[in-house]
Motif scaffolding. Structure first.
Motif, short mmCIF file in Angstrom:
data_model
loop_
_atom_site.label_atom_id
_atom_site.label_comp_id
_atom_site.label_asym_id
_atom_site.label_seq_id
_atom_site.Cartn_x
_atom_site.Cartn_y
_atom_site.Cartn_z
N ASP A 1 10.26 -2.85 -4.40
CA ASP A 1 11.59 -2.67 -3.84
C ASP A 1 11.77 -1.29 -3.22
O ASP A 1 12.31 -1.15 -2.14
CB ASP A 1 12.64 -2.87 -4.93
CG ASP A 1 14.05 -2.70 -4.41
OD1 ASP A 1 14.46 -3.54 -3.58
OD2 ASP A 1 14.72 -1.72 -4.79
N HIS A 2 11.32 -0.26 -3.91
CA HIS A 2 11.43 1.12 -3.42
C HIS A 2 10.33 1.94 -4.11
O HIS A 2 9.48 1.37 -4.79
CB HIS A 2 12.82 1.70 -3.69
CG HIS A 2 13.21 1.74 -5.13
ND1 HIS A 2 13.62 0.63 -5.85
CD2 HIS A 2 13.22 2.77 -6.01
CE1 HIS A 2 13.89 0.97 -7.09
NE2 HIS A 2 13.65 2.26 -7.22
N VAL A 3 10.35 3.26 -3.93
CA VAL A 3 9.28 4.08 -4.50
C VAL A 3 9.84 5.24 -5.31
O VAL A 3 10.95 5.71 -5.08
CB VAL A 3 8.32 4.61 -3.41
CG1 VAL A 3 7.52 3.49 -2.80
CG2 VAL A 3 9.05 5.36 -2.34
N HIS A 4 9.04 5.68 -6.27
CA HIS A 4 9.34 6.85 -7.08
C HIS A 4 8.27 7.90 -6.84
O HIS A 4 7.11 7.56 -6.57
CB HIS A 4 9.35 6.50 -8.57
CG HIS A 4 10.52 5.69 -9.00
ND1 HIS A 4 10.75 5.36 -10.32
CD2 HIS A 4 11.54 5.12 -8.31
CE1 HIS A 4 11.84 4.63 -10.42
NE2 HIS A 4 12.35 4.47 -9.20
N VAL A 5 8.64 9.16 -6.97
CA VAL A 5 7.72 10.29 -6.85
C VAL A 5 7.53 10.89 -8.23
O VAL A 5 8.50 11.06 -8.98
CB VAL A 5 8.28 11.37 -5.90
CG1 VAL A 5 7.34 12.57 -5.84
CG2 VAL A 5 8.52 10.81 -4.52
N LEU B 1 10.95 3.90 3.23
CA LEU B 1 9.54 3.56 3.05
C LEU B 1 8.61 4.51 3.81
O LEU B 1 7.39 4.45 3.63
CB LEU B 1 9.28 2.11 3.48
CG LEU B 1 10.04 1.08 2.64
CD1 LEU B 1 9.77 -0.32 3.16
CD2 LEU B 1 9.67 1.21 1.17
N LYS B 2 9.18 5.39 4.62
CA LYS B 2 8.38 6.37 5.34
C LYS B 2 9.20 7.64 5.47
O LYS B 2 10.38 7.58 5.81
CB LYS B 2 8.00 5.84 6.73
CG LYS B 2 7.10 6.76 7.50
CD LYS B 2 6.66 6.13 8.80
CE LYS B 2 5.68 7.06 9.49
NZ LYS B 2 5.13 6.44 10.69
N ARG C 1 0.85 -1.19 0.00
CA ARG C 1 0.00 0.00 0.00
C ARG C 1 0.88 1.24 0.00
O ARG C 1 2.04 1.20 0.39
CB ARG C 1 -0.93 0.02 1.19
CG ARG C 1 -0.18 0.13 2.49
CD ARG C 1 -0.99 0.61 3.65
NE ARG C 1 -0.16 0.59 4.84
CZ ARG C 1 0.86 1.41 5.08
NH1 ARG C 1 1.18 2.34 4.22
NH2 ARG C 1 1.57 1.32 6.19
N VAL C 2 0.29 2.34 -0.44
CA VAL C 2 0.94 3.65 -0.37
C VAL C 2 -0.05 4.60 0.28
O VAL C 2 -1.23 4.60 -0.05
CB VAL C 2 1.31 4.18 -1.78
CG1 VAL C 2 1.81 5.61 -1.70
CG2 VAL C 2 2.34 3.29 -2.45
N SER C 3 0.46 5.41 1.20
CA SER C 3 -0.36 6.42 1.85
C SER C 3 0.36 7.77 1.76
O SER C 3 1.49 7.89 2.23
CB SER C 3 -0.60 6.05 3.31
OG SER C 3 -1.31 7.07 3.97
N ILE C 4 -0.29 8.74 1.13
CA ILE C 4 0.22 10.11 1.11
C ILE C 4 -0.57 10.87 2.18
O ILE C 4 -1.78 10.99 2.09
CB ILE C 4 0.03 10.77 -0.27
CG1 ILE C 4 0.85 10.03 -1.32
CG2 ILE C 4 0.40 12.26 -0.21
CD1 ILE C 4 0.64 10.52 -2.75
N ASP D 1 4.16 0.42 2.19
CA ASP D 1 4.44 -1.01 2.35
C ASP D 1 4.58 -1.52 0.93
O ASP D 1 3.58 -1.58 0.19
CB ASP D 1 3.29 -1.71 3.07
CG ASP D 1 3.44 -3.23 3.07
OD1 ASP D 1 4.44 -3.76 2.52
OD2 ASP D 1 2.55 -3.90 3.61
N PRO D 2 5.79 -1.87 0.47
CA PRO D 2 6.00 -2.20 -0.94
C PRO D 2 5.42 -3.54 -1.36
O PRO D 2 5.37 -3.84 -2.56
CB PRO D 2 7.52 -2.20 -1.08
CG PRO D 2 8.01 -2.56 0.28
CD PRO D 2 7.03 -1.94 1.24
#
Length: 114
Positions: A58-62, A75-76, A27-30, A52-53
């Motif tokens: 593996d990681h996140v992009h903006v 992750l946070k 999940r992703v939470s903004i 939570d990937p």
């Protein structure tokens, strides 16, 4: 024979009672800015996120609109946004795999910059 059906139904019931996020789907939470927020172009604007990937991430992009603007290894946390031009924009955080390919877990918010 009835016990087999009972235990099968019990197992299915327990599975359905567990939230999907606890099954490792991710999940992703903004948390900031809020969807629909107005940002001041002269202020320091931060994107605050929690991810939570899941098993495939593996990681996140903006992203700002459709343009990738950052790679996040934590992750946070928060990410300082470069001042976007005035007008409406879409800010997204997307989970990607090691090859930097989005895995479908994301959240976006709409903002207006003035």
């Amino acid at each position: 024979m009835r016990f087999k059906h009972f235990f099968a139904a019990l197992g299915l019931g327990l599975l359905l009672a567990i939230p999907a996020t606890s099954l490792g789907q991710g999940r992703v939470s903004i948390t900031a800015p809020a969807d629909g927020a107005t940002l001041d172009a002269l202020d320091e604007n931060r994107l605050v996120y929690d991810v939570d990937p899941g098993p495939r991430g593996d990681h996140v992009h903006v992203y700002v609109d459709t343009r990738e603007v950052g790679i996040l290894r934590k992750l946070k946390g928060s990410y300082l946004l470069e001042t976007p031009s005035t007008g409406k924009h879409t800010l997204c955080v997307k989970v990607v795999n090691k090859a930097h390919v989005p895995v479908g877990i994301e959240q976006c918010v709409q903002v207006t910059v003035k």
